[in-house]
Design a protein around this motif. Structure first.
Motif, mmCIF file in Angstrom:
data_model
loop_
_atom_site.group_PDB
_atom_site.id
_atom_site.type_symbol
_atom_site.label_atom_id
_atom_site.label_comp_id
_atom_site.label_asym_id
_atom_site.label_seq_id
_atom_site.Cartn_x
_atom_site.Cartn_y
_atom_site.Cartn_z
ATOM 1 N N ALA A 233 0.834 -1.187 0.000
ATOM 2 C CA ALA A 233 0.000 0.000 0.000
ATOM 3 C C ALA A 233 0.875 1.245 0.000
ATOM 4 C CB ALA A 233 -0.891 -0.007 1.240
ATOM 5 N N PRO A 234 0.339 2.373 -0.464
ATOM 6 C CA PRO A 234 1.077 3.623 -0.310
ATOM 7 C C PRO A 234 1.395 3.879 1.162
ATOM 8 C CG PRO A 234 -0.796 3.898 -1.781
ATOM 9 C CD PRO A 234 -0.920 2.532 -1.162
ATOM 10 N N ALA A 235 2.467 4.612 1.399
ATOM 11 C CA ALA A 235 2.921 4.836 2.772
ATOM 12 C C ALA A 235 1.779 5.372 3.621
ATOM 13 C CB ALA A 235 4.085 5.820 2.770
ATOM 14 N N GLY A 236 1.558 4.725 4.747
ATOM 15 C CA GLY A 236 0.565 5.182 5.693
ATOM 16 C C GLY A 236 -0.867 4.859 5.334
ATOM 17 N N LEU A 237 -1.089 4.190 4.219
ATOM 18 C CA LEU A 237 -2.457 3.897 3.797
ATOM 19 C C LEU A 237 -3.282 5.173 3.645
ATOM 20 C CD1 LEU A 237 -3.419 0.860 6.070
ATOM 21 C CD2 LEU A 237 -3.258 0.796 3.621
ATOM 22 N N ASP A 238 -2.645 6.276 3.235
ATOM 23 C CA ASP A 238 -3.338 7.561 3.281
ATOM 24 C C ASP A 238 -4.044 7.892 1.971
ATOM 25 O OD1 ASP A 238 -0.383 9.683 2.813
ATOM 26 O OD2 ASP A 238 -1.000 7.783 1.924
ATOM 27 N N THR B 155 -9.996 8.018 5.640
ATOM 28 C CA THR B 155 -8.591 8.214 5.281
ATOM 29 C C THR B 155 -8.204 9.690 5.302
ATOM 30 O OG1 THR B 155 -9.160 8.329 2.935
ATOM 31 C CG2 THR B 155 -8.569 6.155 3.827
ATOM 32 N N VAL B 156 -9.102 10.539 5.824
ATOM 33 C CA VAL B 156 -8.881 11.985 5.799
ATOM 34 C C VAL B 156 -8.606 12.543 7.184
ATOM 35 C CG1 VAL B 156 -9.942 14.210 5.214
ATOM 36 C CG2 VAL B 156 -10.318 12.223 3.740
ATOM 37 N N ALA B 157 -9.261 12.000 8.201
ATOM 38 C CA ALA B 157 -9.220 12.603 9.531
ATOM 39 C C ALA B 157 -7.808 12.748 10.077
ATOM 40 C CB ALA B 157 -10.071 11.776 10.504
ATOM 41 N N ARG B 158 -6.933 11.811 9.743
ATOM 42 C CA ARG B 158 -5.574 11.830 10.287
ATOM 43 C C ARG B 158 -4.604 11.488 9.164
ATOM 44 N NH1 ARG B 158 -3.417 8.167 15.411
ATOM 45 N NH2 ARG B 158 -1.397 9.226 15.649
ATOM 46 N N PRO B 159 -3.995 12.475 8.554
ATOM 47 C CA PRO B 159 -3.093 12.206 7.426
ATOM 48 C C PRO B 159 -2.012 11.190 7.790
ATOM 49 C CG PRO B 159 -3.516 14.562 7.604
ATOM 50 C CD PRO B 159 -4.122 13.917 8.830
ATOM 51 N N ASP C 91 -6.842 3.687 14.745
ATOM 52 C CA ASP C 91 -6.049 4.213 13.641
ATOM 53 C C ASP C 91 -4.912 3.260 13.305
ATOM 54 O OD1 ASP C 91 -7.694 6.391 13.772
ATOM 55 O OD2 ASP C 91 -6.214 7.746 14.656
ATOM 56 N N PHE C 92 -4.613 3.163 11.994
ATOM 57 C CA PHE C 92 -3.574 2.244 11.512
ATOM 58 C C PHE C 92 -2.610 3.004 10.600
ATOM 59 C CE2 PHE C 92 -7.311 -0.246 12.420
ATOM 60 C CZ PHE C 92 -6.838 -1.421 13.004
ATOM 61 N N SER C 93 -1.333 2.596 10.649
ATOM 62 C CA SER C 93 -0.331 3.194 9.781
ATOM 63 C C SER C 93 0.787 2.193 9.528
ATOM 64 C CB SER C 93 0.237 4.460 10.424
ATOM 65 O OG SER C 93 1.126 5.121 9.546
ATOM 66 N N GLY C 94 1.605 2.493 8.517
ATOM 67 C CA GLY C 94 2.808 1.707 8.275
ATOM 68 C C GLY C 94 2.552 0.281 7.852
#
Length: 547
Positions: free
Chosen positions: A338-343, A363-367, A540-543
């Motif tokens: 996925a693109p970095a951060g799933l953003d 996918t907007v609330a927290r870049p 929230d999820f990232s990476g």
């Protein structure tokens, strides 16, 4: 084969991609596969050379109302069939709403589009004598083929192949499928053996009827019948075109459900499904599901034959080298992260269960992060907040960072290794009573509890907890390492050290070959959030990493 060639390595579409239907339009080949309970519905791929495939969108209108809520595991959209006629792409398919009964309770639909990338029309209902429909466009007329299901008590669930002519009016030279009318239905072929998946190819004055034979397990195969008349009678070939059922050592097992396509240079090819089994103490298991492969075909005495001889699928196949292939970064549709951060708004190859992404995904609330709002449990056939990716190889590493503060045991968030609602491994951040206290339903007493990481094993005989460990405050990095039939799940601390949670788990359970029920999909890795009380808890999820 004349001219420059290159080697296609099977499977050419890796991971859960069963029941491939292939056509060629101009310089592009297009492929559709079954999606069952998953969205996007009816994934589409395209290729210039049959070796390298890239996503080409999906028939996102295939489910009426954009919903498959409530369909059983491995129900939903079965065996779409692509075709092209009158400058239009056509796809027919069935939505199966019952499994394990004499009634499949299905509907058969048709969608069309001027371009494979869409937009696709709203589905139009067609006669549904059974699943596995396909279309033949011949001499300006349109014909629907179907498996016939005799659902009466004592009837045969696979009772032959039937043909129905469709009257499709034209509006300004474009087929008006909204006014399609069905003519009478007639029987083409019946056999004592199980046959399904009918497709017709016309060549040299012959109608060649390709049939999926023997069911979609290890007895699967492709059988061919032919006739000088569309309506028969059909003569059945005395050998299969393709199967691996007679040799468990063939690398591509379950080979079957094929369709023929001709290259611009004149050569013929067969796309088909196949599986790459893991050998386990319980026997072969196919965690990656049924995948798409391609074989070169030659013609001998009026019958199609595999170019390599015999009927076993080859793992390497020569295809014409056309130079330009697919888009950079899209080769073989595997191992792309996925693109970095799933953003970005998750799109193919991200998948969701039984409905497309909705207001439960932000996918907007927290870049740099993706936020999921929890809904129903991992065992629900309804509104699950799950975002997942197909596993495409037997070795994989999955990681994601989750930030979640559950206040009750009814809230949780984290990583899942998934097959269906009865077979999964869920490593979630959640709440538990203070250590040493029994489970006593204090879902309102979050201040007294503790934040924990819990590994749950979903199983047809009932889920069980494999491990529970305390968590410190703040985000937690979760990891799953898959090596063949085994996986290790755990977390990565602030010191970068890996800490396994619970025992090694048996990933081979995430396969078609495990459990008592019919299973037709494949293994996924993903993220999910649960809130059983009011559907308001978010995480929230990232990476995200899948490699």
């Amino acid at each position: 084969m004349s001219g420059a060639t290159r080697t296609a390595v099977n499977p050419v579409v890796r991971g859960f991609a069963p029941d491939p239907s292939v056509i060629r339009v101009g310089e592009w080949y297009y492929l559709a596969t079954s999606s069952f309970e998953w969205f996007p519905t009816i994934p589409l791929y395209r290729s210039r050379d049959l070796a390298d495939w890239e996503p080409a969108g999906a028939v996102d209108s295939a489910a009426p109302g954009r919903s498959l809520l409530g369909v059983p595991d491995s129900g939903g959209i079965w065996a779409p069939a692509l075709s092209h006629s009158d400058g239009v792409f056509w796809v027919v398919y069935s939505i199966v709403r019952s499994l394990g009964t004499r009634h499949f309770d299905l509907e058969t639909y048709l969608c069309t589009a001027a371009d494979a990338g869409g937009p696709w029309s709203e589905p139009v209902r067609l006669p549904g004598h059974g699943f596995d429909p396909s279309l033949l466009h011949h001499e300006g007329r349109h014909y629907l083929l179907n498996l016939q299901n005799d659902s009466r008590v004592g009837g045969r669930r696979f009772d032959g192949v039937v043909l129905t002519e469709l009257d499709v009016p034209s509006a300004g030279g474009v087929p008006d499928v909204g006014r399609v009318q069905a003519g009478p239905t007639r029987l083409l072929l019946q056999r004592d053996e199980l046959v399904e998946g009918p497709k017709i190819t016309v060549k040299d004055g012959w109608f060649y009827l390709l049939l999926a034979e023997g069911g979609t397990g290890v007895e699967h195969g492709v059988l061919v019948a032919r006739s000088r008349s569309l309506t028969g009678p059909y003569e059945v070939d005395d050998v299969p075109l393709l199967t691996s059922r007679d040799d468990p050592a063939v690398p591509l097992q379950k080979a079957g459900h094929g369709e023929l396509v001709q290259a611009p240079s004149g050569e013929w090819y067969l796309t088909h499904l196949a599986s790459r089994p893991l050998q386990t103490p319980a026997g072969p298991r196919n965690t990656l599901g049924r995948e798409t492969a391609v074989q070169r075909v030659v013609w001998a005495n009026g019958w199609p034959r595999l170019a390599q001889g015999g009927w076993h699928p080859a793992t390497e196949v020569e295809v014409p080298d056309v130079g330009e292939r697919v888009s950079a970064g899209a080769r073989r549709n595997d191992r792309t992260d996925a693109p970095a951060g799933l953003d970005v708004v998750p799109a193919w190859p991200w998948s969701t269960l039984r409905e497309p992404p909705g207001d439960w995904l932000d996918t907007v609330a927290r870049p740099g992060w993706v936020r999921l709002r929890g809904r129903m449990s991992a065992e629900s056939l309804w509104q699950q907040s799950l975002l997942a990716r197909r596993l495409t190889e037997h070795q994989a590493e999955v990681e994601v960072t989750v930030e979640a503060e559950p206040r009750t045991f009814t809230q949780s968030a984290g990583l899942v290794l998934w097959y269906n609602t009865a077979s999964y491994y869920q490593l979630h951040v959640t709440w538990a009573e203070p250590e040493g206290e029994p489970q006593a339903g204090q879902q309102w007493a979050g201040d007294r509890g503790r934040r924990v990481l819990v590994l749950v094993h979903g199983h047809p005989e009932g889920a069980r907890v494999l491990a529970t460990v305390d968590l410190a405050d703040g985000p937690v990095r979760i990891r799953a390492q898959i090596e063949g039939a085994a996986a290790r799940l755990g977390s990565v601390g602030s010191d970068g050290l890996w800490a396994q949670v619970g025992p090694d788990v048996d990933v081979s359970e995430l396969s078609d070959d495990f459990g008592p029920s019919l299973r037709f999909t494949g293994a996924f890795a993903g993220i999910s959030v649960v809130d059983l009380v009011d559907g308001a808890f978010t995480a929230d999820f990232s990476g995200w990493v899948l490699r």
